[in-house]
Every structure is written in C-alpha cells, then in structure tokens.
Design a protein around this motif. Structure first.
Motif, PDB file in Angstrom:
ATOM      1  N   GLY A 256       0.839  -1.201   0.000  1.00 36.56           N
ATOM      2  CA  GLY A 256       0.000   0.000   0.000  1.00 36.56           C
ATOM      3  C   GLY A 256       0.867   1.242   0.000  1.00 36.56           C
ATOM      4  N   VAL A 257       0.218   2.390  -0.129  1.00 36.12           N
ATOM      5  CA  VAL A 257       0.949   3.651   0.047  1.00 36.12           C
ATOM      6  C   VAL A 257       0.254   4.470   1.119  1.00 36.12           C
ATOM      7  CG1 VAL A 257       2.218   4.111  -2.086  1.00 36.12           C
ATOM      8  CG2 VAL A 257      -0.226   4.565  -2.006  1.00 36.12           C
ATOM      9  N   PHE A 258       1.063   5.128   1.933  1.00 36.20           N
ATOM     10  CA  PHE A 258       0.567   6.023   2.974  1.00 36.20           C
ATOM     11  C   PHE A 258       1.036   7.422   2.609  1.00 36.20           C
ATOM     12  CE2 PHE A 258       1.768   8.477   6.759  1.00 36.20           C
ATOM     13  CZ  PHE A 258       0.528   8.622   7.355  1.00 36.20           C
ATOM     14  N   MET A 259       0.128   8.378   2.609  1.00 37.50           N
ATOM     15  CA  MET A 259       0.500   9.727   2.193  1.00 37.50           C
ATOM     16  C   MET A 259      -0.026  10.768   3.176  1.00 37.50           C
ATOM     17  SD  MET A 259      -0.688   9.253  -1.761  1.00 37.50           S
ATOM     18  CE  MET A 259       0.135  10.667  -2.469  1.00 37.50           C
ATOM     19  N   TYR A 260       0.886  11.618   3.655  1.00 34.14           N
ATOM     20  CA  TYR A 260       0.435  12.846   4.312  1.00 34.14           C
ATOM     21  C   TYR A 260       1.194  13.984   3.631  1.00 34.14           C
ATOM     22  CZ  TYR A 260      -2.767  14.991   7.407  1.00 34.14           C
ATOM     23  OH  TYR A 260      -3.855  15.675   7.871  1.00 34.14           O
ATOM     24  N   PRO A 261       0.680  14.438   2.483  1.00 27.67           N
ATOM     25  CA  PRO A 261       1.402  15.426   1.685  1.00 27.67           C
ATOM     26  C   PRO A 261       1.296  16.826   2.283  1.00 27.67           C
ATOM     27  CG  PRO A 261      -0.722  14.947   0.681  1.00 27.67           C
ATOM     28  CD  PRO A 261      -0.618  14.063   1.896  1.00 27.67           C
ATOM     29  N   ILE A 262       2.098  17.708   1.786  1.00 29.99           N
ATOM     30  CA  ILE A 262       1.943  19.128   2.129  1.00 29.99           C
ATOM     31  C   ILE A 262       0.639  19.583   1.484  1.00 29.99           C
ATOM     32  CG2 ILE A 262       3.222  19.895   0.064  1.00 29.99           C
ATOM     33  CD1 ILE A 262       3.751  21.695   3.296  1.00 29.99           C
ATOM     34  N   ASP A 263      -0.035  20.537   2.104  1.00 34.95           N
ATOM     35  CA  ASP A 263      -1.203  21.132   1.451  1.00 34.95           C
ATOM     36  C   ASP A 263      -1.232  22.608   1.792  1.00 34.95           C
ATOM     37  OD1 ASP A 263      -2.691  21.543   3.865  1.00 34.95           O
ATOM     38  OD2 ASP A 263      -3.348  19.461   3.828  1.00 34.95           O
ATOM     39  N   SER A 264      -2.148  23.344   1.182  1.00 41.18           N
ATOM     40  CA  SER A 264      -2.105  24.804   1.340  1.00 41.18           C
ATOM     41  C   SER A 264      -2.350  25.240   2.789  1.00 41.18           C
ATOM     42  CB  SER A 264      -3.095  25.479   0.382  1.00 41.18           C
ATOM     43  OG  SER A 264      -4.373  24.931   0.572  1.00 41.18           O
ATOM     44  N   LYS A 265      -3.037  24.415   3.578  1.00 38.61           N
ATOM     45  CA  LYS A 265      -3.259  24.753   4.997  1.00 38.61           C
ATOM     46  C   LYS A 265      -1.978  24.557   5.805  1.00 38.61           C
ATOM     47  CE  LYS A 265      -6.790  21.800   5.685  1.00 38.61           C
ATOM     48  NZ  LYS A 265      -6.113  20.748   6.210  1.00 38.61           N
ATOM     49  N   THR A 295       9.437  12.782   0.114  1.00 38.97           N
ATOM     50  CA  THR A 295       8.630  13.976   0.413  1.00 38.97           C
ATOM     51  C   THR A 295       7.840  14.363  -0.834  1.00 38.97           C
ATOM     52  OG1 THR A 295      10.320  15.516  -0.389  1.00 38.97           O
ATOM     53  CG2 THR A 295      10.430  14.906   1.948  1.00 38.97           C
ATOM     54  N   GLY A 296       8.113  13.685  -1.923  1.00 37.54           N
ATOM     55  CA  GLY A 296       7.571  14.069  -3.237  1.00 37.54           C
ATOM     56  C   GLY A 296       8.726  14.512  -4.113  1.00 37.54           C
ATOM     57  N   ILE A 297       9.649  15.254  -3.483  1.00 34.51           N
ATOM     58  CA  ILE A 297      10.791  15.746  -4.267  1.00 34.51           C
ATOM     59  C   ILE A 297      12.143  15.239  -3.743  1.00 34.51           C
ATOM     60  CG2 ILE A 297       9.644  17.800  -5.189  1.00 34.51           C
ATOM     61  CD1 ILE A 297      10.918  19.414  -2.951  1.00 34.51           C
ATOM     62  N   GLN A 298      12.144  14.579  -2.593  1.00 33.92           N
ATOM     63  CA  GLN A 298      13.413  14.132  -2.014  1.00 33.92           C
ATOM     64  C   GLN A 298      13.189  12.874  -1.176  1.00 33.92           C
ATOM     65  OE1 GLN A 298      14.983  16.982   0.794  1.00 33.92           O
ATOM     66  NE2 GLN A 298      17.072  16.177   0.681  1.00 33.92           N
ATOM     67  N   PRO A 313       6.434  16.631   4.249  1.00 31.36           N
ATOM     68  CA  PRO A 313       5.438  15.822   3.525  1.00 31.36           C
ATOM     69  C   PRO A 313       5.921  14.376   3.518  1.00 31.36           C
ATOM     70  CG  PRO A 313       6.259  17.658   2.174  1.00 31.36           C
ATOM     71  CD  PRO A 313       7.154  17.558   3.359  1.00 31.36           C
ATOM     72  N   VAL A 314       5.010  13.419   3.591  1.00 29.93           N
ATOM     73  CA  VAL A 314       5.397  12.008   3.671  1.00 29.93           C
ATOM     74  C   VAL A 314       4.592  11.171   2.681  1.00 29.93           C
ATOM     75  CG1 VAL A 314       5.355   9.950   5.152  1.00 29.93           C
ATOM     76  CG2 VAL A 314       6.054  12.138   6.121  1.00 29.93           C
ATOM     77  N   MET A 315       5.297  10.402   1.858  1.00 27.04           N
ATOM     78  CA  MET A 315       4.643   9.442   0.972  1.00 27.04           C
ATOM     79  C   MET A 315       5.502   8.192   0.978  1.00 27.04           C
ATOM     80  SD  MET A 315       3.988  12.335  -1.807  1.00 27.04           S
ATOM     81  CE  MET A 315       3.776  13.904  -0.956  1.00 27.04           C
ATOM     82  N   MET A 316       4.967   7.097   1.505  1.00 27.26           N
ATOM     83  CA  MET A 316       5.799   5.890   1.648  1.00 27.26           C
ATOM     84  C   MET A 316       5.014   4.611   1.413  1.00 27.26           C
ATOM     85  SD  MET A 316       6.325   5.505   5.767  1.00 27.26           S
ATOM     86  CE  MET A 316       7.332   6.959   5.985  1.00 27.26           C
ATOM     87  N   GLY A 317       5.764   3.564   1.087  1.00 25.85           N
ATOM     88  CA  GLY A 317       5.129   2.258   0.926  1.00 25.85           C
ATOM     89  C   GLY A 317       5.653   1.507  -0.274  1.00 25.85           C
ATOM     90  N   SER A 318       4.752   0.843  -0.985  1.00 26.39           N
ATOM     91  CA  SER A 318       5.124  -0.005  -2.122  1.00 26.39           C
ATOM     92  C   SER A 318       5.930   0.794  -3.147  1.00 26.39           C
ATOM     93  CB  SER A 318       3.870  -0.598  -2.758  1.00 26.39           C
ATOM     94  OG  SER A 318       3.261  -1.495  -1.866  1.00 26.39           O
TER      95      SER A 318
END
Ligand code: AHG
Ligand code: MN
Ligand code: MN
Length: 335
Positions: A256-265, A295-298, A313-318
C-alpha cells in the motif's frame, strides 16, 4: 509444537557490529517501556488514563492524559541502560537531558513519539509508539547533535497497540516483527524478514484535504479513483486509520501507500508529520523492507533537519507507487 524465538534471543543471535552491546541494552529498555505503555493503554479508562490534563477522576485523583503517561514511561525506562546520552520527544519542546549518572556507558540519542495516533485513544482504535536511535558525537549532547539526516539512524522501530501488541524494528539489516504474549510478558518473533510488496492497489490518505493538495497528489489520487476505466486500468481500495503506525504496519503486511502530503493549509509548517519522530524512523523501516519513502521531491532519509520538530510531507510504501508519485512531482511522467 513450534518453539517461538523471544525478542531477547533474537537480538542476541542477530545483532552484530560495533553497536551490538549498546543496542542490546537499549532495546531491552525500549521493549520494557513498550510493555508498560501497552498496559497503560489496555487499562484505559479504568486506570483514569483517558482524562485530559487537570481533570479529576471519581476518586478525586488528578488524571493524566495518555500522551503524558506514555512520554513519562518512555523517558524513565530508557535511562536505565546507561547508553542513552540524550533524548528528544514529540511531546517536549527541548532536548531531554540525561543525568551524568545515567549516561556513563555510551553516547546514543533516542528520539520518540510516545503515542502516535492519540486522537484514536478515546475511541479504542489502534495507536503506537515510534522510536529512532542515532549516535551522538558528544557525551553530553546538545540540539545540534540531534540534527542528523535519517540515513544516520542505527535503529528504528515502532510498537503497535492493536488487536495484538507488536514491536517491529530494524537495525539496518531487514525488518522483523514480534508479537507480545501477554500471559508471559514477552515478545516473540512472529513476522520474520518483512517485505513490502512492490505493487499495490491500496492507498491511505486523508481525503478531506483533497482541495488543499498540490497538483501531483491530486493527479495520483484522481487516477486511483478512476480505477479500471482510467489510465491505471485497475481498481484501488482506500484506508485511513489516522494512526501512522497502524497504516505503516498494514503496508508492511500487505503493501500500500501512505501519504500525508503538504497542502495549502500546512504550507507554513512544512507538512503534518514530524521528520525526527515519525517520518525518519518509519522511512528507515519501510526502506529496509524493500519499500520507498519520499517527500515528493526528495528521499525522506536524506532530508537534513533544521529543527527538532521539523515537519515534512510524507509518501511511503510499495516501491512502484512511491516512485510514480515522485515522478508526478518531478513531471517525469507527463499527464
Ligand atoms: P500524533 O497522534 O502523534 O500527533 O500523530 C498523528 C498523526 C499520524 O499518526 C496520523 O497519520 C495523522 O496524524 C492523522 O492526521 P488527521 O488528523 O489529518 O487524520
Ligand atoms: Mn505521531
Ligand atoms: Mn504523538
């Protein structure tokens, strides 16, 4: 009958290298701290552990929120080995100094999130504890000694207080999971050499933030939602527990993938999840299990921290999915 391997036996058979003795001793304390935390969580409202700070229980005793109880347990228990020279907690503003008498053996730093997913405590959903160990350059470390990239971690792990209590850890040589047998108070190896499947059809993200996300994340999720009829040509499933430990554990077990990306808030904060207590230890574990983390970019493990409580920002998994998300950020895969 199968003979189960206890965590103590496993560590004594598998830890090697220069940190062997120190890790054995420090992990002994961490294991004990997690057992104590499991008990405090288990007793819940009966022990007056579910209150908010300052409130009193029916006996007129001051109640302590579990965030504070778990933080105290972790700090107290992990001073016993003599190898921890300094600590940092998600719950404390500054570095936690360890008294000279308690740091006579080694120079290691312990960073932790004592209770991850705390919004789930009062609704009886899984929570966890996350930890990370770094080497300290000094006997009496200061803030600068803690600000090391995640690649410098020598150990990371988490306890998951779920349907079973589990401890999952890496020392840079794969990932192993242990389940607590409450009847004897010992963790036993139950998930040896965990590997994250490289492909997946499951994602985890807080969808309510959709309108605040950046375009690459919206694109990725849009394509997942289009399912078989879209460019991905397969249907996706979604989960959101709101406990990172539980989400990452699910990913270790079935992908799976787990994502807590940056957002405008979150723009001014840099993200929601904390680099030193959440993103780094979990990235170390996921990478050691064959997954990826960005992080999306690093690559998260290469982010050089500029503060103890830095968020990313965090995006991790498969692996294949995380690489796709990174490619959307770098525009390597055109729309
Ligand atoms: P913590 O309880 O340590 O503050 O961490 C909670 C984190 C993480 O575990 C979870 O994935 C996320 O925050 C939940 O965020 P939402 O409230 O946006 O669902
Ligand atoms: Mn957390
Ligand atoms: Mn927390």
């Amino acid at each position: 009958m199968t003979q189960h391997i206890s965590i103590t036996e496993f560590l004594s058979n598998n830890l090697t290298g220069e940190h062997r003795v120190a890790l054995t001793e420090m992990l002994h304390d961490i294991v004990n701290a997690c057992k104590k935390i499991a008990l405090a969580i288990d007793q819940g409202a009966l022990a007056g552990n579910m209150g908010s700070l300052g409130s009193e229980n029916v006996q007129g005793e001051v109640q302590k929120a579990l965030d504070v109880i778990t933080n105290d347990i972790f700090i107290e228990t992990n001073q016993l080995s003599g190898y921890v020279a300094g600590m940092a907690s998600e719950e404390m503003d500054d570095v936690i100094e360890v008294a000279e008498t308690q740091r006579q053996k080694g120079q290691y730093l312990l960073l932790f999130d004592p209770l991850d997913g705390s919004s789930n405590v009062n609704v009886n959903i899984s929570v966890g504890t996350i930890f990370s160990i770094l080497k300290s350059a000094k006997v009496k470390p200061g803030l600068a000694d803690f600000l090391q990239a995640g690649t410098q971690q020598i150990c990371a792990g988490y306890a998951l207080y779920g349907t079973s209590t589990m401890l999952v850890l890496t020392t840079g040589n794969g990932v192993n999971g242990f389940t607590l047998d409450g009847s004897v108070g010992e963790f036993y190896l139950s998930h040896p050499d965990i590997k994250v499947p490289v492909d997946t059809q499951e994602f985890a993200i807080n969808m309510s933030n959709y309108r605040f996300w950046q375009e690459p994340v919206q694109r990725y999720i849009d394509e997942c939602l289009q399912g078989e009829e879209g460019v991905r040509k397969k249907d996706f499933n979604m989960r959101w527990v709101a406990s990172m430990v539980a989400e990452v554990h699910r990913i270790l077990v079935r992908g799976g993938v787990f994502m807590y990306p940056i957002d405008s808030k979150l723009q001014s904060k840099g993200g929601k999840l904390r680099l030193m207590y959440e993103a780094n230890p979990m990235s170390f574990i996921v990478e050691q299990a064959g997954g990826a983390s960005t992080t999306g970019i690093q690559r998260i493990l290469e982010v050089h921290p500029n503060g103890l409580h830095q968020r990313v920002p965090v995006m991790m998994g498969s692996r294949n999915e995380v690489e796709r998300i990174a490619a959307y950020h770098s525009k390597k895969i055109a729309r």
